[in-house]
Design a protein around this motif. Sequence first.
Motif, PDB file in Angstrom:
ATOM      1  N   LEU A  11       1.933   6.933 -11.086  1.00 36.10           N
ATOM      2  CA  LEU A  11       0.499   6.842 -10.810  1.00 36.10           C
ATOM      3  C   LEU A  11      -0.284   6.673 -12.111  1.00 36.10           C
ATOM      4  O   LEU A  11      -1.233   5.892 -12.180  1.00 36.10           O
ATOM      5  N   ALA A  50     -11.886   1.311  -3.639  1.00 38.77           N
ATOM      6  CA  ALA A  50     -10.478   0.994  -3.355  1.00 38.77           C
ATOM      7  C   ALA A  50      -9.553   1.363  -4.510  1.00 38.77           C
ATOM      8  O   ALA A  50      -8.331   1.441  -4.318  1.00 38.77           O
ATOM      9  N   ARG A  62      -8.820   4.117  -5.914  1.00 34.80           N
ATOM     10  CA  ARG A  62      -7.960   5.295  -5.732  1.00 34.80           C
ATOM     11  C   ARG A  62      -6.944   5.099  -4.621  1.00 34.80           C
ATOM     12  O   ARG A  62      -6.054   5.936  -4.424  1.00 34.80           O
ATOM     13  N   PHE A  63      -7.061   4.000  -3.876  1.00 30.51           N
ATOM     14  CA  PHE A  63      -6.127   3.772  -2.778  1.00 30.51           C
ATOM     15  C   PHE A  63      -5.043   2.748  -3.108  1.00 30.51           C
ATOM     16  O   PHE A  63      -4.217   2.435  -2.252  1.00 30.51           O
ATOM     17  N   PRO A 112      -2.293   2.992  -4.821  1.00 27.98           N
ATOM     18  CA  PRO A 112      -0.941   3.483  -4.543  1.00 27.98           C
ATOM     19  C   PRO A 112      -0.598   3.432  -3.055  1.00 27.98           C
ATOM     20  O   PRO A 112       0.522   3.051  -2.683  1.00 27.98           O
ATOM     21  N   HIS A 113      -1.539   3.801  -2.205  1.00 23.23           N
ATOM     22  CA  HIS A 113      -1.295   3.760  -0.761  1.00 23.23           C
ATOM     23  C   HIS A 113      -1.022   2.333  -0.304  1.00 23.23           C
ATOM     24  O   HIS A 113      -0.193   2.083   0.570  1.00 23.23           O
ATOM     25  N   LEU A 114      -1.750   1.375  -0.899  1.00 16.47           N
ATOM     26  CA  LEU A 114      -1.573  -0.021  -0.514  1.00 16.47           C
ATOM     27  C   LEU A 114      -0.189  -0.520  -0.916  1.00 16.47           C
ATOM     28  O   LEU A 114       0.469  -1.227  -0.158  1.00 16.47           O
ATOM     29  N   VAL A 134       2.601   1.320  -1.535  1.00 18.12           N
ATOM     30  CA  VAL A 134       3.648   1.995  -0.766  1.00 18.12           C
ATOM     31  C   VAL A 134       3.647   1.495   0.680  1.00 18.12           C
ATOM     32  O   VAL A 134       4.704   1.252   1.272  1.00 18.12           O
ATOM     33  N   GLY A 135       2.450   1.313   1.243  1.00 20.40           N
ATOM     34  CA  GLY A 135       2.348   0.823   2.617  1.00 20.40           C
ATOM     35  C   GLY A 135       3.040  -0.519   2.793  1.00 20.40           C
ATOM     36  O   GLY A 135       3.742  -0.745   3.780  1.00 20.40           O
ATOM     37  N   VAL A 191       6.970   0.144   2.668  1.00 29.21           N
ATOM     38  CA  VAL A 191       7.634   0.886   3.748  1.00 29.21           C
ATOM     39  C   VAL A 191       7.389   0.286   5.124  1.00 29.21           C
ATOM     40  O   VAL A 191       8.164   0.526   6.048  1.00 29.21           O
ATOM     41  N   THR A 192       6.315  -0.483   5.286  1.00 25.00           N
ATOM     42  CA  THR A 192       5.939  -0.883   6.637  1.00 25.00           C
ATOM     43  C   THR A 192       6.562  -2.196   7.077  1.00 25.00           C
ATOM     44  O   THR A 192       6.803  -2.409   8.259  1.00 25.00           O
ATOM     45  N   VAL A 229      -5.023  -8.489   0.594  1.00 26.72           N
ATOM     46  CA  VAL A 229      -5.482  -7.109   0.784  1.00 26.72           C
ATOM     47  C   VAL A 229      -5.905  -6.437  -0.523  1.00 26.72           C
ATOM     48  O   VAL A 229      -7.035  -5.988  -0.665  1.00 26.72           O
ATOM     49  N   ALA A 262      -5.950 -11.064   5.771  1.00 30.55           N
ATOM     50  CA  ALA A 262      -5.649  -9.631   5.886  1.00 30.55           C
ATOM     51  C   ALA A 262      -5.370  -9.200   7.320  1.00 30.55           C
ATOM     52  O   ALA A 262      -4.805  -8.120   7.545  1.00 30.55           O
ATOM     53  N   HIS A 281       0.234  -2.630   8.229  1.00 27.18           N
ATOM     54  CA  HIS A 281       0.743  -2.083   6.965  1.00 27.18           C
ATOM     55  C   HIS A 281      -0.286  -1.154   6.336  1.00 27.18           C
ATOM     56  O   HIS A 281       0.051  -0.140   5.734  1.00 27.18           O
ATOM     57  N   VAL A 287      -0.345   2.203   8.407  1.00 30.07           N
ATOM     58  CA  VAL A 287       0.853   3.015   8.161  1.00 30.07           C
ATOM     59  C   VAL A 287       0.867   3.519   6.715  1.00 30.07           C
ATOM     60  O   VAL A 287       1.195   4.678   6.455  1.00 30.07           O
ATOM     61  N   GLY A 288       0.480   2.656   5.792  1.00 28.61           N
ATOM     62  CA  GLY A 288       0.453   3.049   4.381  1.00 28.61           C
ATOM     63  C   GLY A 288      -0.440   4.250   4.159  1.00 28.61           C
ATOM     64  O   GLY A 288      -0.097   5.179   3.417  1.00 28.61           O
ATOM     65  N   THR A 319       1.492   7.666   2.880  1.00 28.46           N
ATOM     66  CA  THR A 319       1.439   7.797   1.427  1.00 28.46           C
ATOM     67  C   THR A 319       0.618   8.982   0.951  1.00 28.46           C
ATOM     68  O   THR A 319       0.888   9.537  -0.110  1.00 28.46           O
ATOM     69  N   TYR A 346     -10.805   5.554   3.474  1.00 28.88           N
ATOM     70  CA  TYR A 346      -9.815   4.484   3.264  1.00 28.88           C
ATOM     71  C   TYR A 346     -10.208   3.234   4.058  1.00 28.88           C
ATOM     72  O   TYR A 346     -10.143   2.114   3.538  1.00 28.88           O
ATOM     73  N   ALA A 405     -13.103   1.647   2.289  1.00 32.84           N
ATOM     74  CA  ALA A 405     -12.791   1.154   0.942  1.00 32.84           C
ATOM     75  C   ALA A 405     -11.804   0.001   0.966  1.00 32.84           C
ATOM     76  O   ALA A 405     -11.820  -0.851   0.072  1.00 32.84           O
ATOM     77  N   VAL A 406     -10.936  -0.034   1.963  1.00 29.11           N
ATOM     78  CA  VAL A 406      -9.817  -0.974   1.931  1.00 29.11           C
ATOM     79  C   VAL A 406      -9.773  -1.897   3.150  1.00 29.11           C
ATOM     80  O   VAL A 406      -9.791  -3.120   3.010  1.00 29.11           O
ATOM     81  N   ALA A 410     -11.066  -5.782   2.974  1.00 33.53           N
ATOM     82  CA  ALA A 410      -9.991  -6.782   3.024  1.00 33.53           C
ATOM     83  C   ALA A 410     -10.230  -7.775   4.157  1.00 33.53           C
ATOM     84  O   ALA A 410      -9.857  -8.947   4.064  1.00 33.53           O
TER      85      ALA A 410
END
Lengths: 202, 202
Positions: A131, A153, A155-156, A158-160, A162-163, A166-167, A188, B153, B159, B162-163, B167, B184, B187-188, B192
């Motif tokens: 991070l 966005a 701070r998000f 990392p979530h994007l 990882v998402g 994994v997805t 995105v 997007a 994704h 789920v992310g 996460t 989230y 912001a995202v 997007a």
Amino acid sequence: MSTESGTRRRISPEREAQLYGAVLDLLREVGYDALTMDAVAARTHASKATLYRQWGGKPRLVVMALTSQRRTRPDEVNTGTLRGDIRALVLAEDEETMAERSALMRSLSPAVHHNPELLQAFRDLLINPSLAELDVLLERAVLRGEVAAGRPALRFVPHLLVGALVTEELVGDRLPTHAFLLAYADAVILPALGVPVPDGNG
Amino acid sequence: MSTESGTRRRISPEREAQLYGAVLDLLREVGYDALTMDAVAARTHASKATLYRQWGGKPRLVVMALTSQRRTRPDEVNTGTLRGDIRALVLAEDEETMAERSALMRSLSPAVHHNPELLQAFRDLLINPSLAELDVLLERAVLRGEVAAGRPALRFVPHLLVGALVTEELVGDRLPTHAFLLAYADAVILPALGVPVPDGNG
């Protein structure tokens, strides 16, 4: 501690890589719960005392072995644009390696959630450093004026990331490819950060 | 099949809910691999023949039990705006239920990846229907003119959702809260998709 470290035998980088390789092999073969320090010691012809002295125990040894697989640190990528940095990061690892690493991480997921010491090792040695490295990459984009300093966005991200990893397998019934990750970044991550994407890629 | 279905005894919705509840309890107690149809039959005073006739086997029974927990279908939410729909979806489930369901899904993740029949049941009964329902919600936003029809997007919204869920616990060291998910989305997800977010929430 200073007297102890004075007598501590150093492990060479080559020997360390060999140990980590053996740990990852064992992890693939038997999984985290069944992996023992005895088995690591036997396979690497190391003493258990050395393993414990150097890594403190199984959780940190396993996480350091996983960490050693990372080829490219986000903070070391510096192409001059955020889009260039993200693309370089995606392309730094070939698709096969990416798939193998995902499978290994996924196999560890239940252990991570049931073992506080392993979770802590993950946080200390892998998640928090990653991070922080990602923050360096993003902070450079802010300093260049590509991304507004307070952009929600940020701070998000990392979530994007990882998402996306994994997805895709579950939603799309396929492993994430380079093409998928590059399209996802353009569709995105960059729009969420307010970064323009070249025509035909947005 | 028609003669068989003619003689098939129907299970009442109440009885079905009771069976699913017992399956979920067993899942929490012993996990997927150790859960047996014998145990389900014993706990619910059902015959194994009935269970197999109705659900075909453990994978479909477990996934149907998980599916039965969903309170709100995305396609049934219709507030008139995409932002309203997403907020309604987030708020439809209280945070405790959300956390319990996440823990249960996570505990199943290794089994899903090692058991093709379970993965197939997940795809057929939970993932694909959920994706189709989400498409209905997104398609309405396109028809209202909120989102451009070809917006890249659109295909990544699963994704993103789920992310966010998987996460936050690892990255943020906390379970996803309503506040987190709403922030989230603003912001995202909405940026997007090119959907404007009210001032102070973007």
